[in-house]
Motif scaffolding. Structure first.
Motif, PDB file in Angstrom:
ATOM      1  N   VAL A 118      15.184   5.246 -27.498  1.00 38.93           N
ATOM      2  CA  VAL A 118      14.250   5.797 -27.139  1.00 38.93           C
ATOM      3  C   VAL A 118      12.916   5.613 -28.091  1.00 38.93           C
ATOM      4  CG1 VAL A 118      14.796   8.163 -27.487  1.00 38.93           C
ATOM      5  CG2 VAL A 118      13.169   7.862 -25.824  1.00 38.93           C
ATOM      6  N   TYR A 119      11.757   5.368 -27.584  1.00 42.34           N
ATOM      7  CA  TYR A 119      10.619   5.512 -28.583  1.00 42.34           C
ATOM      8  C   TYR A 119       9.384   5.895 -27.726  1.00 42.34           C
ATOM      9  CZ  TYR A 119       9.167   1.197 -26.425  1.00 42.34           C
ATOM     10  OH  TYR A 119       8.716   0.197 -25.585  1.00 42.34           O
ATOM     11  N   GLU A 120       8.517   6.549 -28.659  1.00 42.58           N
ATOM     12  CA  GLU A 120       7.216   6.822 -27.985  1.00 42.58           C
ATOM     13  C   GLU A 120       6.362   5.716 -27.888  1.00 42.58           C
ATOM     14  OE1 GLU A 120       4.127  10.707 -27.751  1.00 42.58           O
ATOM     15  OE2 GLU A 120       5.280  10.380 -29.552  1.00 42.58           O
ATOM     16  N   GLN A 121       5.837   5.429 -26.791  1.00 46.79           N
ATOM     17  CA  GLN A 121       4.746   4.198 -26.830  1.00 46.79           C
ATOM     18  C   GLN A 121       3.368   4.300 -26.684  1.00 46.79           C
ATOM     19  OE1 GLN A 121       2.982   2.485 -24.648  1.00 46.79           O
ATOM     20  NE2 GLN A 121       2.915   0.302 -25.234  1.00 46.79           N
ATOM     21  N   GLY A 122       2.659   3.716 -27.393  1.00 44.53           N
ATOM     22  CA  GLY A 122       1.178   3.836 -27.137  1.00 44.53           C
ATOM     23  C   GLY A 122       0.431   3.997 -28.604  1.00 44.53           C
ATOM     24  N   TYR A 123      -0.591   3.276 -28.470  1.00 49.08           N
ATOM     25  CA  TYR A 123      -1.725   3.428 -29.517  1.00 49.08           C
ATOM     26  C   TYR A 123      -2.973   4.025 -29.436  1.00 49.08           C
ATOM     27  CZ  TYR A 123       1.616  -0.425 -31.581  1.00 49.08           C
ATOM     28  OH  TYR A 123       2.699  -0.670 -32.079  1.00 49.08           O
ATOM     29  N   SER A 124      -3.230   4.298 -27.865  1.00 51.56           N
ATOM     30  CA  SER A 124      -4.355   4.587 -27.617  1.00 51.56           C
ATOM     31  C   SER A 124      -4.976   5.927 -28.324  1.00 51.56           C
ATOM     32  CB  SER A 124      -4.400   4.551 -26.085  1.00 51.56           C
ATOM     33  OG  SER A 124      -5.415   5.343 -25.504  1.00 51.56           O
ATOM     34  N   PRO A 125      -6.136   6.050 -28.679  1.00 49.82           N
ATOM     35  CA  PRO A 125      -6.674   7.341 -29.062  1.00 49.82           C
ATOM     36  C   PRO A 125      -6.754   8.308 -27.772  1.00 49.82           C
ATOM     37  CG  PRO A 125      -8.516   5.765 -29.010  1.00 49.82           C
ATOM     38  CD  PRO A 125      -7.078   4.990 -29.046  1.00 49.82           C
ATOM     39  N   PHE A 126      -6.770   7.931 -26.678  1.00 45.21           N
ATOM     40  CA  PHE A 126      -6.674   8.867 -25.530  1.00 45.21           C
ATOM     41  C   PHE A 126      -5.221   9.529 -25.260  1.00 45.21           C
ATOM     42  CE2 PHE A 126     -10.233   6.722 -22.622  1.00 45.21           C
ATOM     43  CZ  PHE A 126     -11.083   6.864 -23.697  1.00 45.21           C
ATOM     44  N   LYS A 127      -4.224   9.090 -26.073  1.00 44.98           N
ATOM     45  CA  LYS A 127      -2.959   9.531 -26.116  1.00 44.98           C
ATOM     46  C   LYS A 127      -2.322   9.550 -24.828  1.00 44.98           C
ATOM     47  CE  LYS A 127      -3.402  13.008 -29.965  1.00 44.98           C
ATOM     48  NZ  LYS A 127      -2.707  12.393 -30.798  1.00 44.98           N
ATOM     49  N   PHE A 128      -2.439   8.483 -24.290  1.00 47.76           N
ATOM     50  CA  PHE A 128      -1.843   8.031 -22.775  1.00 47.76           C
ATOM     51  C   PHE A 128      -0.388   7.416 -23.282  1.00 47.76           C
ATOM     52  CE2 PHE A 128      -0.328   5.215 -19.297  1.00 47.76           C
ATOM     53  CZ  PHE A 128       0.115   6.063 -18.453  1.00 47.76           C
ATOM     54  N   HIS A 129       0.515   8.324 -23.866  1.00 43.87           N
ATOM     55  CA  HIS A 129       2.045   8.051 -24.620  1.00 43.87           C
ATOM     56  C   HIS A 129       2.842   8.236 -23.467  1.00 43.87           C
ATOM     57  CE1 HIS A 129       0.078   9.192 -28.683  1.00 43.87           C
ATOM     58  NE2 HIS A 129      -0.356   8.004 -28.096  1.00 43.87           N
ATOM     59  N   LYS A 130       4.117   7.360 -23.509  1.00 40.65           N
ATOM     60  CA  LYS A 130       5.254   7.317 -22.779  1.00 40.65           C
ATOM     61  C   LYS A 130       6.411   7.442 -23.675  1.00 40.65           C
ATOM     62  CE  LYS A 130       2.734   4.619 -22.141  1.00 40.65           C
ATOM     63  NZ  LYS A 130       1.418   4.489 -22.735  1.00 40.65           N
ATOM     64  N   LEU A 131       7.439   8.039 -23.119  1.00 38.61           N
ATOM     65  CA  LEU A 131       9.043   7.944 -23.947  1.00 38.61           C
ATOM     66  C   LEU A 131       9.526   6.851 -23.156  1.00 38.61           C
ATOM     67  CD1 LEU A 131      10.511  11.285 -24.784  1.00 38.61           C
ATOM     68  CD2 LEU A 131       9.275   9.802 -26.182  1.00 38.61           C
ATOM     69  N   VAL A 132      10.042   5.793 -23.680  1.00 36.23           N
ATOM     70  CA  VAL A 132      10.651   4.791 -23.075  1.00 36.23           C
ATOM     71  C   VAL A 132      12.174   4.787 -23.439  1.00 36.23           C
ATOM     72  CG1 VAL A 132      10.543   2.174 -22.888  1.00 36.23           C
ATOM     73  CG2 VAL A 132       8.486   3.322 -23.306  1.00 36.23           C
ATOM     74  N   PHE A 133      13.032   4.869 -22.493  1.00 35.76           N
ATOM     75  CA  PHE A 133      14.325   4.986 -22.477  1.00 35.76           C
ATOM     76  C   PHE A 133      15.350   3.748 -22.281  1.00 35.76           C
ATOM     77  CE2 PHE A 133      13.236   9.558 -22.320  1.00 35.76           C
ATOM     78  CZ  PHE A 133      14.192  10.196 -23.093  1.00 35.76           C
ATOM     79  N   GLY A 134      16.159   3.308 -22.882  1.00 38.69           N
ATOM     80  CA  GLY A 134      16.942   2.299 -22.640  1.00 38.69           C
ATOM     81  C   GLY A 134      16.547   0.872 -23.016  1.00 38.69           C
ATOM     82  N   SER A 135      15.521   0.793 -23.687  1.00 36.59           N
ATOM     83  CA  SER A 135      14.927  -0.486 -24.108  1.00 36.59           C
ATOM     84  C   SER A 135      15.640  -1.082 -25.351  1.00 36.59           C
ATOM     85  CB  SER A 135      13.416  -0.438 -24.323  1.00 36.59           C
ATOM     86  OG  SER A 135      12.968  -1.830 -24.545  1.00 36.59           O
ATOM     87  N   GLN A 136      15.869  -2.291 -25.255  1.00 41.01           N
ATOM     88  CA  GLN A 136      16.461  -3.201 -26.463  1.00 41.01           C
ATOM     89  C   GLN A 136      15.473  -3.606 -27.564  1.00 41.01           C
ATOM     90  OE1 GLN A 136      19.743  -3.128 -26.862  1.00 41.01           O
ATOM     91  NE2 GLN A 136      19.620  -1.891 -24.845  1.00 41.01           N
ATOM     92  N   LYS A 137      13.998  -3.492 -27.332  1.00 43.06           N
ATOM     93  CA  LYS A 137      13.131  -3.817 -28.085  1.00 43.06           C
ATOM     94  C   LYS A 137      11.728  -2.953 -27.795  1.00 43.06           C
ATOM     95  CE  LYS A 137      11.274  -7.840 -25.567  1.00 43.06           C
ATOM     96  NZ  LYS A 137      11.145  -9.295 -25.687  1.00 43.06           N
TER      97      LYS A 137
END
Length: 400
Positions: A118-137
């Motif tokens: 699991v990782y937190e995805q997102g670079y946007s300064p708007f902080k539209f972030h997601k937790l992505v579960f089960g991805s291999q990359k």
């Protein structure tokens, strides 16, 4: 001096043009014709706690956890590594800890059998972030300035192709995320709950009222494991047989868990904090009997509130350890919140109307339809702006 200011001007202009180009490139997106809101309906009641096993009991978990990572910079300002962070949580009574560093898959510090990708995805300064579960990359593509709802939807769809499920992180801290966005967005399974100032979770009701069913998790979003004021202030209790990913995945996607806000016990005293965190109020039973939702707590609450369509209060009971509510045929959904005297708050997953002959739950992962004409026009506009940006960049360096 004139030459100095000219060099400074060129550098500032170059950075601005490069940033603009990055915004335009990452802004490429289809444009969707979002479906109109469709409140939950049907003859049946979805019970997320149908698999509740009172013998097995609850396991305490935090899924949004940052640690120190390798590299020349101090990402996330995390001073503690994964092993130390896990140890602090374990001492506070946690059974499950997953590590969700920004755009990086973190290896479990001591037991590969407990690895959760699991990782937190997102670079946007708007902080539209997601937790992505089960991805291999890690998927690094991210719209830097997601001005359109379609850009956010495209990202959720894109991430969903290579993962098991997605959580929308801290929507209350996402700049520009509006009620209209919440009524439109789909393609996620979990909503992160609880703001620093409110326990109302209005944004969750905005999505639920439009017919976008999701489960709810409350997490520390931890960055400082050594700071007693910032750890173990939000958590989740899962009815799951183990901390292995397949068991966690099944539980998170079927809903047999509840989220919780926890006070900062001890005000900096670790011993008090550990003691109080091992003696929290809890749900002893929750479920549906016929068309009646029922919940029983281990301790008396100041109040138990039931929220429904458009965040309306469907029922409020004070000074009680239990509640019952008949979910009428015309009531789309209901979720329960219990407030305790010392400041603890429990949030349940929603009970919702649906048709069991059509689907197994009210969760709707149907893709939003595309508007092909607007998609072409939008991306042609971006292409034209990219060409204009390149032209300005060339002109900047051709000037004498």
């Amino acid at each position: 001096m004139k030459k100095f200011f000219h060099i400074l001007y060129v550098l500032v202009a170059s950075v601005a043009l490069l940033f603009l180009m990055a915004v335009l490139v990452t802004g490429v997106s289809p444009i969707y014709r979002f479906r109109d809101p469709r409140p939950f309906s049907g003859p049946d009641i979805f019970n997320p706690y149908s698999a509740l096993d009172t013998v097995q009991g609850w396991k305490r978990a935090n899924f949004h956890t940052h640690t120190r990572v390798k590299g020349p910079f101090p990402p996330n300002e995390c001073e503690a590594d994964a092993l130390e962070t896990y140890g602090v949580y374990e001492g506070l009574g946690y059974d499950i800890v997953t590590f969700s560093n920004h755009n990086e898959l973190t290896v479990h510090p001591f037991d590969q059998a407990l690895q959760v990708n699991v990782y937190e995805q997102g670079y946007s300064p708007f902080k539209f972030h997601k937790l992505v579960f089960g991805s291999q990359k890690v998927i690094h593509w991210d719209p830097l300035l997601p001005l359109l709802t379609s850009q956010m939807q495209f990202e959720l769809d894109y991430l969903g192709k290579g993962s098991d499920f997605i959580q929308i992180n801290h929507p209350y801290r996402t700049t520009g995320l509006t009620k209209t966005d919440m009524e439109k967005l789909s393609g996620y399974e979990i909503m992160e709950l609880d703001t620093h100032v409110s326990t109302q979770n209005e944004y969750w009701d905005q999505a639920l009222s439009a017919g976008h069913y999701s489960f709810g998790l409350a997490n520390d979003d931890l960055h400082h494991a050594r700071n007693p004021h910032l750890i173990a202030i939000r958590c989740n209790f899962l009815c799951t047989p183990s901390a292995r990913y397949e068991d966690i995945k099944h539980t998170l996607l079927t809903g047999c868990y509840y989220a919780m806000r926890v006070p900062d016990y001890g005000n900096g005293d670790w011993d008090v904090k550990r003691k109080e965190n091992h003696d929290l109020p809890a749900i002893s039973w929750i479920g549906v009997e016929g068309d009646t939702i029922r919940m029983t707590l281990t301790e008396r609450a100041d109040s138990i509130r039931i929220n429904g369509q458009e965040h309306a209060t469907l029922k409020l009971e004070k000074d009680t350890d239990s509640i019952r509510y008949v979910l009428g045929a015309d009531v789309p959904y209901a979720r329960l919140t219990a407030y305790f005297p010392d400041g603890e708050v429990i949030y349940t997953n929603p009970f919702a109307r649906y048709d069991s002959s059509v689907s197994s739950s009210p969760v709707n992962n149907e893709h939003q339809p595309l508007d092909r004409v607007l998609t072409v026009l939008w991306n042609l506009l971006l292409l034209a702006l990219m060409a204009g940006t390149v032209y300005l960049f060339v002109r900047l360096y051709k000037r004498k």
